[in-house]
Motif scaffolding. Structure first.
Motif, PDB file in Angstrom:
ATOM      1  N   ARG A 107       0.812  -1.228   0.000  1.00  7.71           N
ATOM      2  CA  ARG A 107       0.000   0.000   0.000  1.00  7.71           C
ATOM      3  C   ARG A 107       0.840   1.270   0.000  1.00  7.71           C
ATOM      4  O   ARG A 107       0.317   2.358  -0.120  1.00  7.71           O
ATOM      5  CB  ARG A 107      -0.931   0.001   1.227  1.00  7.71           C
ATOM      6  N   ALA A 108       2.165   1.141   0.168  1.00  4.99           N
ATOM      7  CA  ALA A 108       3.017   2.337   0.225  1.00  4.99           C
ATOM      8  C   ALA A 108       3.036   3.011  -1.145  1.00  4.99           C
ATOM      9  O   ALA A 108       3.155   2.355  -2.178  1.00  4.99           O
ATOM     10  CB  ALA A 108       4.423   1.948   0.649  1.00  4.99           C
ATOM     11  N   HIS A 109       2.931   4.345  -1.148  1.00  4.21           N
ATOM     12  CA  HIS A 109       2.555   4.976  -2.418  1.00  4.21           C
ATOM     13  C   HIS A 109       3.610   4.935  -3.520  1.00  4.21           C
ATOM     14  O   HIS A 109       3.259   4.863  -4.690  1.00  4.21           O
ATOM     15  CB  HIS A 109       1.999   6.376  -2.199  1.00  4.21           C
ATOM     16  N   ALA A 110       4.903   4.927  -3.185  1.00  2.00           N
ATOM     17  CA  ALA A 110       5.915   4.938  -4.252  1.00  2.00           C
ATOM     18  C   ALA A 110       5.807   3.647  -5.075  1.00  2.00           C
ATOM     19  O   ALA A 110       5.789   3.664  -6.306  1.00  2.00           O
ATOM     20  CB  ALA A 110       7.311   5.089  -3.675  1.00  2.00           C
ATOM     21  N   TYR A 111       5.684   2.521  -4.351  1.00  2.00           N
ATOM     22  CA  TYR A 111       5.528   1.233  -5.021  1.00  2.00           C
ATOM     23  C   TYR A 111       4.178   1.146  -5.737  1.00  2.00           C
ATOM     24  O   TYR A 111       4.090   0.761  -6.903  1.00  2.00           O
ATOM     25  CB  TYR A 111       5.650   0.088  -4.009  1.00  2.00           C
ATOM     26  N   GLY A 122      -0.257  -2.004 -19.451  1.00  2.00           N
ATOM     27  CA  GLY A 122      -0.207  -3.382 -19.956  1.00  2.00           C
ATOM     28  C   GLY A 122       1.071  -4.140 -19.641  1.00  2.00           C
ATOM     29  O   GLY A 122       1.349  -5.164 -20.270  1.00  2.00           O
ATOM     30  N   ARG A 123       1.866  -3.629 -18.695  1.00  2.00           N
ATOM     31  CA  ARG A 123       3.087  -4.371 -18.319  1.00  2.00           C
ATOM     32  C   ARG A 123       2.814  -5.275 -17.118  1.00  2.00           C
ATOM     33  O   ARG A 123       1.752  -5.195 -16.504  1.00  2.00           O
ATOM     34  CB  ARG A 123       4.205  -3.382 -17.964  1.00  2.00           C
ATOM     35  N   GLU A 124       3.800  -6.109 -16.786  1.00  2.00           N
ATOM     36  CA  GLU A 124       3.722  -6.900 -15.548  1.00  2.00           C
ATOM     37  C   GLU A 124       3.679  -5.934 -14.376  1.00  2.00           C
ATOM     38  O   GLU A 124       4.386  -4.903 -14.400  1.00  2.00           O
ATOM     39  CB  GLU A 124       5.002  -7.730 -15.398  1.00  2.00           C
ATOM     40  N   THR A 125       2.897  -6.275 -13.333  1.00  2.00           N
ATOM     41  CA  THR A 125       2.719  -5.368 -12.195  1.00  2.00           C
ATOM     42  C   THR A 125       4.049  -4.851 -11.650  1.00  2.00           C
ATOM     43  O   THR A 125       4.172  -3.688 -11.300  1.00  2.00           O
ATOM     44  CB  THR A 125       2.000  -6.107 -11.039  1.00  2.00           C
ATOM     45  N   ASP A 126       5.037  -5.749 -11.543  1.00  2.00           N
ATOM     46  CA  ASP A 126       6.254  -5.371 -10.824  1.00  2.00           C
ATOM     47  C   ASP A 126       7.432  -5.007 -11.729  1.00  2.00           C
ATOM     48  O   ASP A 126       8.572  -4.952 -11.265  1.00  2.00           O
ATOM     49  CB  ASP A 126       6.645  -6.489  -9.850  1.00  2.00           C
ATOM     50  N   THR A 127       7.163  -4.712 -12.963  1.00  2.00           N
ATOM     51  CA  THR A 127       8.254  -4.298 -13.865  1.00  2.00           C
ATOM     52  C   THR A 127       8.946  -3.053 -13.306  1.00  2.00           C
ATOM     53  O   THR A 127       8.284  -2.085 -12.920  1.00  2.00           O
ATOM     54  CB  THR A 127       7.693  -3.997 -15.281  1.00  2.00           C
ATOM     55  N   GLY A 128      10.273  -3.123 -13.230  1.00  2.00           N
ATOM     56  CA  GLY A 128      11.037  -1.942 -12.778  1.00  2.00           C
ATOM     57  C   GLY A 128      11.021  -1.724 -11.271  1.00  2.00           C
ATOM     58  O   GLY A 128      11.533  -0.724 -10.786  1.00  2.00           O
ATOM     59  N   THR A 135      10.731  -1.980  -0.242  1.00  2.00           N
ATOM     60  CA  THR A 135      10.856  -1.924   1.225  1.00  2.00           C
ATOM     61  C   THR A 135      11.325  -0.543   1.712  1.00  2.00           C
ATOM     62  O   THR A 135      11.673  -0.382   2.883  1.00  2.00           O
ATOM     63  CB  THR A 135      11.849  -2.996   1.737  1.00  2.00           C
ATOM     64  N   TYR A 136      11.294   0.423   0.826  1.00  2.00           N
ATOM     65  CA  TYR A 136      11.702   1.800   1.133  1.00  2.00           C
ATOM     66  C   TYR A 136      11.167   2.296   2.493  1.00  2.00           C
ATOM     67  O   TYR A 136      11.917   2.835   3.308  1.00  2.00           O
ATOM     68  CB  TYR A 136      11.186   2.674  -0.022  1.00  2.00           C
ATOM     69  N   PRO A 137       9.873   2.077   2.776  1.00  2.00           N
ATOM     70  CA  PRO A 137       9.349   2.603   4.053  1.00  2.00           C
ATOM     71  C   PRO A 137       9.964   1.939   5.288  1.00  2.00           C
ATOM     72  O   PRO A 137       9.970   2.538   6.362  1.00  2.00           O
ATOM     73  CB  PRO A 137       7.850   2.306   3.983  1.00  2.00           C
TER      74      PRO A 137
END
Ligand code: ADP
Ligand code: TRP
Length: 333
Positions: A107-111, A122-128, A135-137
């Motif tokens: 739910r963290a906004h950057a991700y 239309g890309r894979e959810t976790d591309t890039g 885990t930034y937060p």
């Protein structure tokens, strides 16, 4: 009892006027108050989630440090350090990771913003998405909680991260007894969003920034690029509708601001208004710009100040980290 205040800036771009007005200036004001113990740092390992170029990382990171100092942060009064020089932060970060539900990170906004953009296009959810970004937060919670921070001055976009730090602290305290201090964010000027050259929020993502320590000639050029309407020089203008006036009032005295307001109302040419803006900005920035350039030219001096700060940071936080470890059963003494 003095309160612990802490904030960090990540080196992901050249510092611009919006960063100064929204984040650095309020933090420096708090640092001058007698009631606070300030700890301010360069969040270089947060920057690593995005900056994957050696020279760029080095340059941007030194730039943030030189900016704080050039604007008047006194390293004798504040603990001033580079995040990467304080290994205790990373040790705590792992501990906190083991108490952070994955759903909280989803739910963290950057991700979330990146994941949603991927799905939309239309890309894979976790591309890039690297795990540092995901885990930034948690690392930010470790920054905050290690210092037993009470007050975190941040821009609006960081509120969620401070709330996540509170959530992690509360859940830990619930299991192991009162250990972490619950931090609170302060937003100094909720309404102060500095506009950029095109009138949108000044942001490196919009490419509409005025870098804080731009050299005078370029500063003038950038100011001349500010978007204006087609009204004639002697037509009355509404100061509150003008990017030029919004910027002017941040750097001018109250008397100058009042005077400029009247000139807008009675009619001032855009060219002249831009000149006046350049004058007040340049006068304000001249001295810090010089100190900034000097510091950027003396990397060893900068390094020494930061290492000295890291030593103070470690000395202050090590006993607390031991206490946390004892609470989870890692230290048996
Ligand atoms: P950017 O939007 O350029 O990427 P960051 O997200 O790195 O800037 O912001 C660093 C800090 O500066 C944050 O605390 C943020 O709230 C503040 N900030 C950035 N742009 C502005 C602005 N235009 N007005 C006020 N504060 C700002
Ligand atoms: N995430 C913050 C930003 O992007 C920078 C930051 C890292 C920070 N650690 C922090 C801010 C701890 C306040 C407290 O601007």
């Amino acid at each position: 009892m003095k309160k612990q205040v802490l904030t960090g800036i990540k080196p992901t771009g050249r510092v611009h006027l919006g960063n100064y007005i929204g984040a650095i200036k309020p933090a420096l004001e708090l640092a001058r108050e007698e009631t606070y113990h300030p700890a301010y740092f360069v969040a270089d390992y947060h920057g690593l989630t995005k900056i994957h170029n050696k020279e760029e990382m080095n340059e941007l990171s030194r730039g943030i440090a030189a900016t704080w100092l050039a604007l008047g942060l006194d390293p004798e009064k504040a603990i001033f350090y580079r995040q990467s020089d304080v290994p205790e932060i990373f040790e705590l970060s792992w501990i906190l990771a083991c108490f952070s539900p994955k759903g909280l990170m989803n739910r963290a906004h950057a991700y979330k913003a990146l994941a949603e953009e991927n799905v939309r296009t239309g890309r894979e959810t976790d591309t890039g998405v690297n795990m540092g970004l995901f885990t930034y937060p948690i690392l930010m919670a470790a920054d905050i909680l290690l210092f037993q921070t009470e007050v975190v001055p941040v821009g609006k976009d960081q509120i969620q991260h401070v709330e996540i730090a509170r959530d992690i602290a509360e859940s830990f305290n619930h299991s192991f007894g009162e250990t972490f201090t619950l931090p609170e964010y302060v937003i100094e000027k909720e309404t102060a969003v500095l506009p950029g050259l095109d009138g949108r929020k000044m942001s490196k993502s919009y490419n509409n920034t005025i870098p804080l320590f731009e050299e005078p000639k370029k500063l003038k050029k950038l100011i001349n690029k500010i978007k204006t309407d087609s009204s004639l020089p002697d037509e009355p203008k509404n100061p509150n509708d003008s990017i030029i006036f919004s910027l002017y009032k941040e750097f001018a005295t109250e008397v100058q601001t009042e005077e400029m307001k009247k000139r807008f109302q009675s009619g001032i040419g855009w060219g002249e208004a831009k000149n006046e803006l350049f004058e007040v900005m340049n006068e304000f920035l001249e001295e810090p710009r010089e100190s900034y350039l000097e510091l950027m030219d003396s990397p060893e001096k900068l390094n020494e100040i930061l290492l000295d700060g890291a030593e103070k940071a470690r000395k202050k936080t090590r006993p607390f980290l031991q206490e946390v470890k004892r609470n989870i059963g890692i230290l048996h003494s």
